[in-house]
Design a protein around this motif. Structure first.
Motif, PDB file in Angstrom:
ATOM      1  N   ILE A 105       0.821  -1.210   0.000  1.00  0.00           N
ATOM      2  CA  ILE A 105       0.000   0.000   0.000  1.00  0.00           C
ATOM      3  C   ILE A 105       0.855   1.261   0.000  1.00  0.00           C
ATOM      4  N   PHE A 106       0.632   2.115  -1.003  1.00  0.00           N
ATOM      5  CA  PHE A 106       1.329   3.398  -1.059  1.00  0.00           C
ATOM      6  C   PHE A 106       0.372   4.590  -1.107  1.00  0.00           C
ATOM      7  N   ASN A 107      -0.901   4.347  -1.416  1.00  0.00           N
ATOM      8  CA  ASN A 107      -1.858   5.446  -1.522  1.00  0.00           C
ATOM      9  C   ASN A 107      -3.278   4.922  -1.312  1.00  0.00           C
ATOM     10  N   VAL A 108      -4.235   5.825  -1.367  1.00  0.00           N
ATOM     11  CA  VAL A 108      -5.624   5.445  -1.134  1.00  0.00           C
ATOM     12  C   VAL A 108      -6.120   4.499  -2.219  1.00  0.00           C
ATOM     13  N   GLU A 109      -5.665   4.702  -3.447  1.00  0.00           N
ATOM     14  CA  GLU A 109      -6.081   3.820  -4.537  1.00  0.00           C
ATOM     15  C   GLU A 109      -5.664   2.382  -4.256  1.00  0.00           C
ATOM     16  N   ASP A 110      -4.445   2.194  -3.728  1.00  0.00           N
ATOM     17  CA  ASP A 110      -3.997   0.850  -3.360  1.00  0.00           C
ATOM     18  C   ASP A 110      -4.875   0.264  -2.259  1.00  0.00           C
ATOM     19  N   SER A 111      -5.237   1.102  -1.304  1.00  0.00           N
ATOM     20  CA  SER A 111      -6.067   0.632  -0.200  1.00  0.00           C
ATOM     21  C   SER A 111      -7.448   0.200  -0.689  1.00  0.00           C
ATOM     22  N   VAL A 112      -8.044   1.009  -1.547  1.00  0.00           N
ATOM     23  CA  VAL A 112      -9.353   0.663  -2.104  1.00  0.00           C
ATOM     24  C   VAL A 112      -9.265  -0.639  -2.899  1.00  0.00           C
ATOM     25  N   ALA A 113      -8.171  -0.802  -3.649  1.00  0.00           N
ATOM     26  CA  ALA A 113      -7.986  -2.041  -4.413  1.00  0.00           C
ATOM     27  C   ALA A 113      -7.889  -3.246  -3.487  1.00  0.00           C
ATOM     28  N   LEU A 114      -7.206  -3.083  -2.342  1.00  0.00           N
ATOM     29  CA  LEU A 114      -7.097  -4.173  -1.375  1.00  0.00           C
ATOM     30  C   LEU A 114      -8.467  -4.523  -0.805  1.00  0.00           C
ATOM     31  N   ILE A 115      -9.220  -3.517  -0.438  1.00  0.00           N
ATOM     32  CA  ILE A 115     -10.559  -3.747   0.115  1.00  0.00           C
ATOM     33  C   ILE A 115     -11.418  -4.523  -0.875  1.00  0.00           C
ATOM     34  N   GLN A 116     -11.335  -4.145  -2.140  1.00  0.00           N
ATOM     35  CA  GLN A 116     -12.127  -4.830  -3.161  1.00  0.00           C
ATOM     36  C   GLN A 116     -11.637  -6.260  -3.386  1.00  0.00           C
ATOM     37  N   GLN A 117     -10.313  -6.481  -3.275  1.00  0.00           N
ATOM     38  CA  GLN A 117      -9.796  -7.852  -3.378  1.00  0.00           C
ATOM     39  C   GLN A 117     -10.329  -8.714  -2.245  1.00  0.00           C
ATOM     40  N   TYR A 118     -10.312  -8.176  -1.031  1.00  0.00           N
ATOM     41  CA  TYR A 118     -10.862  -8.926   0.098  1.00  0.00           C
ATOM     42  C   TYR A 118     -12.355  -9.221  -0.129  1.00  0.00           C
ATOM     43  N   GLY A 119     -13.050  -8.251  -0.699  1.00  0.00           N
ATOM     44  CA  GLY A 119     -14.462  -8.470  -1.013  1.00  0.00           C
ATOM     45  C   GLY A 119     -14.654  -9.655  -1.938  1.00  0.00           C
ATOM     46  N   SER A 120     -13.759  -9.777  -2.916  1.00  0.00           N
ATOM     47  CA  SER A 120     -13.840 -10.901  -3.860  1.00  0.00           C
ATOM     48  C   SER A 120     -13.432 -12.214  -3.204  1.00  0.00           C
ATOM     49  N   ILE A 121     -12.325 -12.196  -2.465  1.00  0.00           N
ATOM     50  CA  ILE A 121     -11.810 -13.420  -1.848  1.00  0.00           C
ATOM     51  C   ILE A 121     -12.798 -14.006  -0.849  1.00  0.00           C
ATOM     52  N   PHE A 122     -13.398 -13.145  -0.033  1.00  0.00           N
ATOM     53  CA  PHE A 122     -14.213 -13.622   1.093  1.00  0.00           C
ATOM     54  C   PHE A 122     -15.720 -13.484   0.858  1.00  0.00           C
ATOM     55  N   ASN A 123     -16.095 -13.223  -0.392  1.00  0.00           N
ATOM     56  CA  ASN A 123     -17.513 -13.100  -0.738  1.00  0.00           C
ATOM     57  C   ASN A 123     -18.199 -12.007   0.077  1.00  0.00           C
ATOM     58  N   LYS A 124     -17.524 -10.846   0.134  1.00  0.00           N
ATOM     59  CA  LYS A 124     -18.047  -9.692   0.872  1.00  0.00           C
ATOM     60  C   LYS A 124     -18.008  -8.446  -0.034  1.00  0.00           C
ATOM     61  N   LYS A 125     -18.439  -8.620  -1.272  1.00  0.00           N
ATOM     62  CA  LYS A 125     -18.309  -7.537  -2.252  1.00  0.00           C
ATOM     63  C   LYS A 125     -19.146  -6.313  -1.885  1.00  0.00           C
ATOM     64  N   GLU A 126     -20.361  -6.532  -1.399  1.00  0.00           N
ATOM     65  CA  GLU A 126     -21.214  -5.389  -1.041  1.00  0.00           C
ATOM     66  C   GLU A 126     -20.622  -4.611   0.121  1.00  0.00           C
ATOM     67  N   GLU A 127     -20.141  -5.316   1.129  1.00  0.00           N
ATOM     68  CA  GLU A 127     -19.531  -4.660   2.282  1.00  0.00           C
ATOM     69  C   GLU A 127     -18.264  -3.909   1.873  1.00  0.00           C
TER      70      GLU A 127
END
Length: 268
Positions: A105-127
């Motif tokens: 993580i270097f910026n907010v865009e990286d953080s948002v991308a991580l959050i969305q990856q977790y959403g995909s991995i753990f079936n939590k896309k809406e959250e």
């Protein structure tokens, strides 16, 4: 499912991971905010949000030293790491146990991308989308707020004995920049040691920020540094707001607004 993590490692998932170990405090907080606390089976001793997490979940070491046998015994489906927080050796050891996802993580865009990856991995896309959208709204509001605020020459201390600062190529440096805090040590990389007696390091400094972590700076340290920075405002700041990514960013920009407002009558 196939996914590429933030250091370009391809990970394959047969099923949604159900037993999660997090070796990164800010990512532990994010997982809980995504509703995944019931699936956490291991965290680090530095995972302090939510406050009860270490009472309910096994502690498997720190971020630099882990108890590998304890991790094996927990039979995780996935272990979550970070390139800065965890060592290459830790990632390699964990890979022998199960899937490992590494963030970077270097910026907010990286953080948002991580959050969305977790959403995909753990079936939590809406959250994940809800948290990401809130961060982006908060940042947009902050950008409007900060646009006419003066730029302040700033030193951000993270450690004492030796004195260490946040320099370039860090998430902290990125957040300093969007706060209109010009990093005095932008020409250096990562977290260098500095000589506070060197005039080049304290000349024309407007603001000195003393982080609450990893070194717990207190009021006494403000007094200690004042003679080295006689013309600067010295302020204790919440290090989590400047260095934790993930869902912590939903709160960070409100904190940054309050910090700037507290400064505007004393440092201009």
């Amino acid at each position: 499912m196939e996914l590429v993590d933030q250091i370009n490692r391809t990970i394959y998932f047969k099923d949604t991971p159900k037993r999660i170990i997090s070796l990164v405090p800010s990512q532990t907080e994010l997982l809980c905010d995504l509703g995944l606390e019931p699936f956490l089976v291991g965290v680090t001793k530095f995972c302090v949000h939510p406050h009860h997490i270490k009472t309910n979940v096994a502690v498997v070491g720190g971020t630099k030293q882990i108890q590998i046998e304890k991790i094996k015994a927990l039979k995780p489906d996935i272990i979550l790491c970070n390139k800065e927080e965890n060592t290459k050796a830790i990632v390699e050891a964990c890979q022998l146990i199960c899937n490992v996802h590494v963030s970077d993580i270097f910026n907010v865009e990286d953080s948002v991308a991580l959050i969305q990856q977790y959403g995909s991995i753990f079936n939590k896309k809406e959250e994940a989308l809800s948290i990401s959208n809130k961060i982006e709204r908060e940042m947009e509001s902050f950008n409007v707020f900060i646009q006419n605020k003066p730029v302040l020459k700033t030193v951000y201390f993270i450690w004492k004995n030796p004195w260490m600062v946040a320099a370039n190529n860090t998430f902290i440096a990125y957040l300093l920049k969007i706060n209109h805090f010009e990093n005095v040590f932008a020409s250096k990389i990562r977290y260098p040691e500095i000589d506070i007696l060197d005039p080049a390091s304290n000349e024309n400094v407007d603001l000195v920020l003393l982080s609450s972590e990893p070194f717990p700076f207190k009021e006494t340290h403000k007094k200690e540094l004042q003679e080295n920075y006689p013309n600067a405002k010295i302020v204790l700041v919440d290090g989590e707001m400047f260095s934790w990514y993930g869902s912590r960013l939903t709160k960070a920009f409100t904190y940054f607004k309050s910090l700037r407002l507290s400064l505007q009558n004393t440092v201009l």
